[in-house]
Design a protein around this motif. Structure first.
Motif, PDB file in Angstrom:
ATOM      1  N   PRO A 272     -37.158 -52.162  25.394  1.00  0.00           N
ATOM      2  CA  PRO A 272     -36.095 -51.345  25.999  1.00  0.00           C
ATOM      3  C   PRO A 272     -36.469 -50.791  27.366  1.00  0.00           C
ATOM      4  CG  PRO A 272     -37.251 -50.093  24.321  1.00  0.00           C
ATOM      5  CD  PRO A 272     -37.787 -51.500  24.250  1.00  0.00           C
ATOM      6  N   TRP A 273     -37.661 -51.114  27.859  1.00  0.00           N
ATOM      7  CA  TRP A 273     -38.102 -50.664  29.179  1.00  0.00           C
ATOM      8  C   TRP A 273     -38.134 -51.795  30.204  1.00  0.00           C
ATOM      9  CZ3 TRP A 273     -40.804 -49.533  24.603  1.00  0.00           C
ATOM     10  CH2 TRP A 273     -40.558 -48.245  24.096  1.00  0.00           C
ATOM     11  N   GLU A 275     -36.290 -53.516  32.525  1.00  0.00           N
ATOM     12  CA  GLU A 275     -34.997 -53.385  33.187  1.00  0.00           C
ATOM     13  C   GLU A 275     -34.539 -54.657  33.890  1.00  0.00           C
ATOM     14  OE1 GLU A 275     -35.307 -49.992  35.701  1.00  0.00           O
ATOM     15  OE2 GLU A 275     -35.805 -48.632  34.054  1.00  0.00           O
ATOM     16  N   ARG A 281     -30.562 -52.996  30.815  1.00  0.00           N
ATOM     17  CA  ARG A 281     -29.901 -52.127  31.802  1.00  0.00           C
ATOM     18  C   ARG A 281     -28.627 -51.527  31.224  1.00  0.00           C
ATOM     19  NH1 ARG A 281     -31.162 -56.498  35.149  1.00  0.00           N
ATOM     20  NH2 ARG A 281     -28.957 -57.133  35.252  1.00  0.00           N
ATOM     21  N   TYR A 283     -27.889 -51.026  28.001  1.00  0.00           N
ATOM     22  CA  TYR A 283     -28.270 -50.029  26.988  1.00  0.00           C
ATOM     23  C   TYR A 283     -28.691 -48.723  27.655  1.00  0.00           C
ATOM     24  CZ  TYR A 283     -31.935 -47.670  24.213  1.00  0.00           C
ATOM     25  OH  TYR A 283     -32.738 -46.736  23.606  1.00  0.00           O
ATOM     26  N   GLN A 284     -29.572 -48.814  28.635  1.00  0.00           N
ATOM     27  CA  GLN A 284     -30.065 -47.611  29.294  1.00  0.00           C
ATOM     28  C   GLN A 284     -28.931 -46.838  29.966  1.00  0.00           C
ATOM     29  OE1 GLN A 284     -33.281 -48.483  31.997  1.00  0.00           O
ATOM     30  NE2 GLN A 284     -34.728 -48.959  30.357  1.00  0.00           N
ATOM     31  N   HIS A 285     -28.048 -47.554  30.640  1.00  0.00           N
ATOM     32  CA  HIS A 285     -26.953 -46.893  31.362  1.00  0.00           C
ATOM     33  C   HIS A 285     -25.987 -46.209  30.403  1.00  0.00           C
ATOM     34  CE1 HIS A 285     -23.767 -46.103  34.215  1.00  0.00           C
ATOM     35  NE2 HIS A 285     -22.924 -46.771  33.448  1.00  0.00           N
ATOM     36  N   SER A 288     -27.886 -43.241  28.462  1.00  0.00           N
ATOM     37  CA  SER A 288     -28.242 -42.086  29.287  1.00  0.00           C
ATOM     38  C   SER A 288     -26.999 -41.383  29.827  1.00  0.00           C
ATOM     39  CB  SER A 288     -29.147 -42.513  30.442  1.00  0.00           C
ATOM     40  OG  SER A 288     -28.496 -43.424  31.300  1.00  0.00           O
ATOM     41  N   GLN A 294     -33.213 -40.052  28.487  1.00  0.00           N
ATOM     42  CA  GLN A 294     -33.815 -41.341  28.816  1.00  0.00           C
ATOM     43  C   GLN A 294     -34.914 -41.692  27.819  1.00  0.00           C
ATOM     44  OE1 GLN A 294     -35.053 -41.123  32.940  1.00  0.00           O
ATOM     45  NE2 GLN A 294     -32.957 -41.298  33.683  1.00  0.00           N
ATOM     46  N   TYR A 296     -35.571 -43.887  25.681  1.00  0.00           N
ATOM     47  CA  TYR A 296     -35.266 -45.231  25.201  1.00  0.00           C
ATOM     48  C   TYR A 296     -36.292 -45.656  24.151  1.00  0.00           C
ATOM     49  CZ  TYR A 296     -32.921 -44.830  29.706  1.00  0.00           C
ATOM     50  OH  TYR A 296     -32.183 -44.374  30.766  1.00  0.00           O
TER      51      TYR A 296
END
Length: 369
Positions: A272-273, A275, A281, A283-285, A288, A294, A296
């Protein structure tokens, strides 16, 4: 039994499902021993389904998530499944843990309702999924197979298996036996550990007595995992430990403290890190933006991919989706690639992914694959 009901987008909150909404039911461990995981999973579900609704839903129909807390108790999970079915859920999304999924399967089968993406690597959802259960994560067998192949490739042939003394641990032990047989190997010992880690002293001593031991497969939940590894390290047992993906989280990292060296985890989804991958990307967007956080994780990444997979099936089934048409859509929606991970169902094959990787913890306390 009162339902906790979450509505998204412009859908108003009602005591029961709105007639034009697509109702998704979920029984999650929002309290009890696995509450942190259940709460994290719920946050990811809400974030993703909300994003779908803000973009117009499924052909104009809003997604509505009904959630019940099962406290990680199998009997309550089965009761919740029936309550969600009675509340007209179109599908159930996630059961949590092998025992809970086992308890829910007879209810699911009786009602003829699809269950998408159980958080379980073994048990009835694997052995007898029928047409209704859609497994996305790789099986426990696949996890252990990856461990054994890695250990064999680096000369770790003297392997002990430590398994938790409960249905989860025993099913994982059975999976390990099949894997060892497949590779024409034999573990040097199979030792049970109590879920509360109350026998870690005896387990550590038994492991220390094994000659030439150079690898330990640990099939246990966080309490037993942390108890054994920390006690073993404090008592000069420095053999490498291999753990299931369920333990690849920051709570375990924090619990291990200074004892993270030589601890390996399987992983079932892309990092999940990373990017560089579009799915990461996204998932993170979405996560968050919805939560302001953040933090993750592999679990968050898994729930996100699971939610995307369900929505893809709903889109293919169309505005007038039924339980049966969703099953047909899931079986025929085709292949989806998420970096190194591929998800694909077809009639007679409801195990969507076989992706397994390995990760260690670096000096900064981060997972590195």
């Amino acid at each position: 039994m009162a339902l906790s009901l979450f509505s998204f987008g412009n859908s108003p909150l009602h005591a029961q499902a709105a007639s034009d909404n697509i109702v998704i039911g979920a029984s999650l461990p929002l309290s009890g021993n696995n509450a942190a995981a259940g709460q994290e999973g719920l946050a990811v579900m809400k974030a993703y389904f909300d994003s779908v609704n803000k973009a117009g839903g499924i052909d104009g129909r809003m997604l509505q998530l009904m959630v019940l807390d099962d406290g990680y108790v199998p009997k309550k999970a089965a009761e919740n499944a029936q309550a969600l079915i009675d509340a007209k859920a179109l599908t159930l999304f996630h059961c949590w843990g092998t025992s809970n999924c086992n308890a829910m399967m007879p209810v699911i089968t009786q009602a003829g309702i699809p269950m998408v993406a159980g958080i379980a690597g073994s048990g009835l959802m694997r052995q007898q999924p029928g047409r209704l259960a859609f497994n996305i994560r790789a099986s426990t067998d696949a996890e252990i197979d990856t461990m054994v192949r890695q250990m064999s490739s680096v000369g770790q042939g003297s392997i002990a298996v430590v398994y938790q003394n409960d249905p989860f641990g025993k099913s994982a032990q059975a999976a390990s036996q099949a894997v060892f047989t497949k590779h024409k190997l034999q573990p040097v010992a199979e030792i049970s550990i109590e879920p509360d880690a109350s026998n870690v002293v005896a387990v550590t001593e038994a492991l220390k007595k094994l000659p030439a031991l150079n690898g330990i497969i640990l099939l246990a939940s966080p309490t037993a995992t942390l108890g054994l590894i920390t006690h073993a390290r404090k008592n000069q047992l420095n053999t490498q430990f291999y753990n299931l993906a369920a333990q690849a989280n920051q709570k375990v990292v924090a619990g291990l403290g200074e004892h993270t060296k030589g601890v390996v985890f399987t992983t079932l989804v892309p990092s999940p890190w990373k990017e560089g991958m579009a799915v990461v990307r996204e998932y993170q967007h979405i996560y968050s933006t919805a939560t302001g956080k953040q933090d993750y994780s592999y679990l968050g990444m898994e729930v996100f991919i699971n939610a995307r997979t369900l929505v893809e099936g709903l889109r293919k089934a169309g505005r007038n989706v039924t339980r049966e048409s969703l099953v047909n859509a899931m079986e025929t929606k085709g292949e989806k690639v998420y970096g190194p991970m591929t998800v694909h169902f077809k009639p007679g094959s409801h195990n969507g992914s076989s992706y397994v990787s390995l990760a260690i913890i670096n000096k900064q306390g981060r997972f590195v694959e």
